[in-house]
Design an enzyme around this catalytic site. Structure first.
Site, PDB file in Angstrom:
ATOM      1  N   GLU A  48       0.863  -1.184   0.000  1.00 43.90           N
ATOM      2  CA  GLU A  48       0.000   0.000   0.000  1.00 43.90           C
ATOM      3  C   GLU A  48       0.897   1.230   0.000  1.00 43.90           C
ATOM      4  O   GLU A  48       1.968   1.223   0.614  1.00 43.90           O
ATOM      5  CB  GLU A  48      -0.897   0.003   1.252  1.00 43.90           C
ATOM      6  N   CYS A 244      -6.626   0.662   2.860  1.00 47.27           N
ATOM      7  CA  CYS A 244      -7.639   1.722   2.846  1.00 47.27           C
ATOM      8  C   CYS A 244      -7.525   2.619   1.618  1.00 47.27           C
ATOM      9  O   CYS A 244      -8.478   3.323   1.270  1.00 47.27           O
ATOM     10  CB  CYS A 244      -7.522   2.574   4.100  1.00 47.27           C
ATOM     11  N   ASN A 375     -11.974  -3.486   0.318  1.00 48.00           N
ATOM     12  CA  ASN A 375     -10.887  -3.748   1.274  1.00 48.00           C
ATOM     13  C   ASN A 375     -11.471  -4.135   2.618  1.00 48.00           C
ATOM     14  O   ASN A 375     -11.922  -5.251   2.799  1.00 48.00           O
ATOM     15  CB  ASN A 375      -9.959  -2.531   1.366  1.00 48.00           C
ATOM     16  N   GLU A 376     -11.504  -3.189   3.530  1.00 52.91           N
ATOM     17  CA  GLU A 376     -11.926  -3.508   4.900  1.00 52.91           C
ATOM     18  C   GLU A 376     -13.367  -3.040   5.068  1.00 52.91           C
ATOM     19  O   GLU A 376     -13.634  -2.083   5.777  1.00 52.91           O
ATOM     20  CB  GLU A 376     -10.999  -2.774   5.860  1.00 52.91           C
TER      21      GLU A 376
HETATM   22  O1  AHR Z   1      -2.166  -1.541   6.913  1.00 49.61           O
HETATM   23  C1  AHR Z   1      -2.659  -0.290   7.244  1.00 49.61           C
HETATM   24  C2  AHR Z   1      -4.175  -0.213   7.164  1.00 49.61           C
HETATM   25  O2  AHR Z   1      -4.744  -1.084   8.094  1.00 49.61           O
HETATM   26  C3  AHR Z   1      -4.778  -0.650   5.865  1.00 49.61           C
HETATM   27  O3  AHR Z   1      -4.781   0.361   4.935  1.00 49.61           O
HETATM   28  C4  AHR Z   1      -6.163  -1.015   6.249  1.00 49.61           C
HETATM   29  O4  AHR Z   1      -6.736  -1.975   5.398  1.00 49.61           O
HETATM   30  C5  AHR Z   1      -6.037  -1.454   7.677  1.00 49.61           C
HETATM   31  O5  AHR Z   1      -6.964  -0.832   8.479  1.00 49.61           O
END
Ligand code: AHR
Length: 661
Positions: A48, A244, A375-376
């Protein structure tokens, strides 16, 4: 001198366990009872653009805000006007390079005097190496009367020139000009000056200083030492672009893969969502140039032999931020982006998006087999959207396995709501995230022993032990955390039929520009080192094995909460013709264990033992001591099918033992 582990830890995670040299512990491996085939892509990495891991990290452009598209268009730049200089600099938008890159810099020079220049500070300085060649390039357009020439100067902090090059002959139409600059001395905090001479008007955009020394020497490619760190992990997959960042603070600021391919000057820059996320680690100069875009990503995966695993936005912005939703009846463009990405990666060179790939220099497909939907994410809103994505993707590309979200935590309401629903929907792989204390990892190594063998598979897509608490800037990449992760990974391997993939997160952090810690790999402008956590990942990955073997531990020392503090997993490596046993001793004393192979034909001597251990649980690697905690390998004499081994206190040990014929 090495000191024994010290355990002044909150909550006494590790316990003293002295066996007086007697094998009170037995590790029993079912040598003739092959279990699940371990996914060749089991151990991967999560990338990321956080912590300046992309711009300022893996993407080695040295000029920050090269396109003048930051919210403050002159951020990173300084105007220099010395004695006798007269002229002006202004950011303009009339007749830009292209629509995606609407701003440019206009210089109106009357007299250069003793210096009329613009300086760029780089990403916390610019790292340049003695003897290295760096390509200076700029899009320029001359206007009006007169003629202006330009000199690019790479300067040391004291102003001394480390390398210079001249450009002239600018035309009234935008054109890219480039010239190599050879560097005379290594400097981690150089800066770039663009000095003008003559008289007249010159428009400038995409001012770039880029190393020739990229991974595989690709022009505009990736930072070689950082990719090498990834290659050395032999990762099974690369998850990309997050995280994220996939979601964005709001939907217009989500990651959109189509804006990240093609000429870099046409890739639309956006603010990085980590720019202002943490008040305690603000990064106002953090933007996404997408110089590392989806084509470079696929190419890197191919270069390092990893499966691509893109994660795409599913019509939901980050639920920790705006939580903005694309209405269900407006989801089609999001789904189309996913369908088009599969075609971009896998389609024939005469398909619409396969043609784009071919035009970028890669007519052969990238053979993408995995795709993440969101993603999350959590809640019913996610399921509604996931279902629509899955329906469309499975209809067109049934061979692509889909990753679905289990939310941000490994338990709790969001997790408990999603899992049964995803099971009912027949999801392929469910993405679980755990940013938890080391003790949680030690206590949860049997987590997957209890999972349904016939349900969706698990992708442990983001995890890292947190020495203080999640998002605390005081978290450390210490041996305590790495060892706890190693214990958890033995549980993944023992359950290789359920846990099909795993990746530590985040991957990279720049020493002078991070927002989140811990992180797997730390770098600055010139150096890089792997954390103890990195070496745990590496040992599991390079010693993966093909088939899991049943393993049981009798007499394991236990913590006061009755959870074990001694863990093992075993596999058979068919190509090497070896058994691989991984053992974590999370006690502060040596444990002598009897290793027994039940069934099979016995062992060949010598075997190999690789040990990873810190002198203290607080040990960390650093730029000055990059291998303070690093694997050490030695020969191991064995015979028959049983032997005793003294496992070091607080250690991960990998035993490789030849199978007798
Ligand atoms: O790894 C950092 C963040 O942690 C990522 O962007 C997210 O998916 C998680 O909350």
């Amino acid at each position: 001198m090495r000191r024994p582990c010290t355990f002044a830890l909150p909550g006494a995670l590790f316990l003293s366990f002295v066996l007086g040299g007697q094998a009170a512990v037995t590790v029993s491996v079912g040598a003739d009872q092959p279990g699940a085939r371990i996914n060749p892509a089991m151990w991967g990495v999560f990338f990321e653009d956080i912590n300046f891991g992309g711009d300022g990290g893996l993407y080695p452009e040295l000029v920050k805000n090269r396109s003048f598209e930051f919210t403050q268009p002159m951020m990173g730049w300084k105007k220099i006007e010395k004695n006798g200089a007269s002229g002006s600099w202004s950011v303009e938008t009339d007749g830009p390079l292209n629509d995606q890159n609407p701003h440019f810099l206009r210089a109106q020079l009357e007299r250069a005097g003793e210096g009329f220049a613009l300086e760029n500070e780089g990403f916390r300085g610019m790292g340049v190496k003695e003897g290295g060649v760096y390509d200076f390039s700029v899009f320029a357009r001359a206007g009006g009367e007169g003629a202006v020439s330009l000199e690019a100067r790479v300067l040391a902090p004291d102003g001394k020139a480390l390398g210079t090059a001249r450009l002239e002959g600018f035309t009234p139409a935008w054109r890219k000009h480039s010239v190599p600059v050879r560097i005379g001395a290594t400097e981690p905090r150089a800066r770039l000056a663009v000095a003008l001479a003559g008289r007249g008007r010159l428009d400038l955009d995409m001012i770039s200083l880029f190393p020739r020394d990229t991974y595989k020497g690709r022009p505009g490619g990736l930072r070689a030492d950082l990719v090498q760190m990834l290659a050395d992990l032999k990762p099974g997959f690369v998850r990309f672009p997050g995280g994220c960042i996939v979601e964005g603070f709001s939907l217009p600021l989500r990651y959109q893969w189509k804006t990240t391919i093609g000429p870099v000057e046409q890739r639309r820059l956006i603010v990085n969502r980590w720019n202002s996320e943490f008040k305690h680690r603000p990064a106002p100069d953090y933007f996404q140039s997408f110089g590392l875009g989806f084509f470079e990503y696929f190419q890197m995966c191919e270069d390092i032999g990893a499966e691509p695993l893109p994660i795409l936005n599913c019509g939901m912005a980050c639920q920790f931020n705006s939580g903005e939703l694309a209405p269900l009846d407006q989801l089609e463009p999001y789904i189309q982006d996913a369908l088009d990405l599969v075609e971009f990666a896998n389609g024939p060179a005469n398909s619409l998006w396969g043609l784009r790939r071919a035009a970028l220099g890669h007519p052969a497909p990238f053979h993408m087999k995995l795709l993440g939907v969101g993603n999350e994410q959590w809640g019913p809103q996610y399921l509604e959207r996931y279902e629509r994505f899955a329906k469309a993707l499975k209809a067109r590309h049934p061979q692509v396995q889909l990753i679905s979200s289990a939310g941000p935590d490994p338990d709790g309401d969001k997790f408990d709501f999603l899992w049964p629903k995803l099971r009912a929907l027949g999801a392929d792989l469910v993405d679980e995230h755990y940013y938890r204390p080391p003790a949680w990892f030690l206590d949860n190594t049997a987590r997957y022993d209890r999972y349904d063998r016939n349900g969706p598979k698990v992708f442990a897509g983001e995890y890292a032990a947190q020495s203080v608490r999640t998002v605390s800037p005081d978290n450390r990449n210490n041996w305590e955390c790495a060892l706890a992760e190693a214990a958890m990974l033995t549980g993944f391997e023992r359950n290789a039929d359920v846990v099909r993939m795993a990746s530590y997160a985040p991957l990279f952090a720049h020493e002078d520009a991070w927002q989140w810690r811990p992180d797997l790999i730390w770098c600055d402008n010139l150096r890089v080192y792997g954390t103890p956590n990195y070496y745990v990942q590496q040992l599991f990955s390079v010693n993966r094995g093909d088939v899991a073997l049943p393993v049981s531990v009798q007499g394991a020392p236990q913590a006061p909460n009755r959870q074990p503090r001694f863990y093992a997993s075993a596999a058979r490596d068919d190509r090497a013709g070896e058994f691989v046993v991984k053992v974590v001793n999370a006690t502060d004393a040596p444990v002598v264990a009897s290793i027994e192979f039940r069934g099979g034909k016995g062992l060949k001597s010598p075997g190999v033992a690789t040990v990873l251990a810190g002198a203290s649980l607080k040990d960390e690697n650093t730029f000055d001591q990059p291998r303070r905690v690093a694997p050490q390998t030695g020969a191991l004499g064995v015979s028959g099918s049983k032997f005793d081994y003294a496992f070091r206190p607080c250690s991960l040990t990998v035993l490789r033992l030849g199978v007798a014929r």
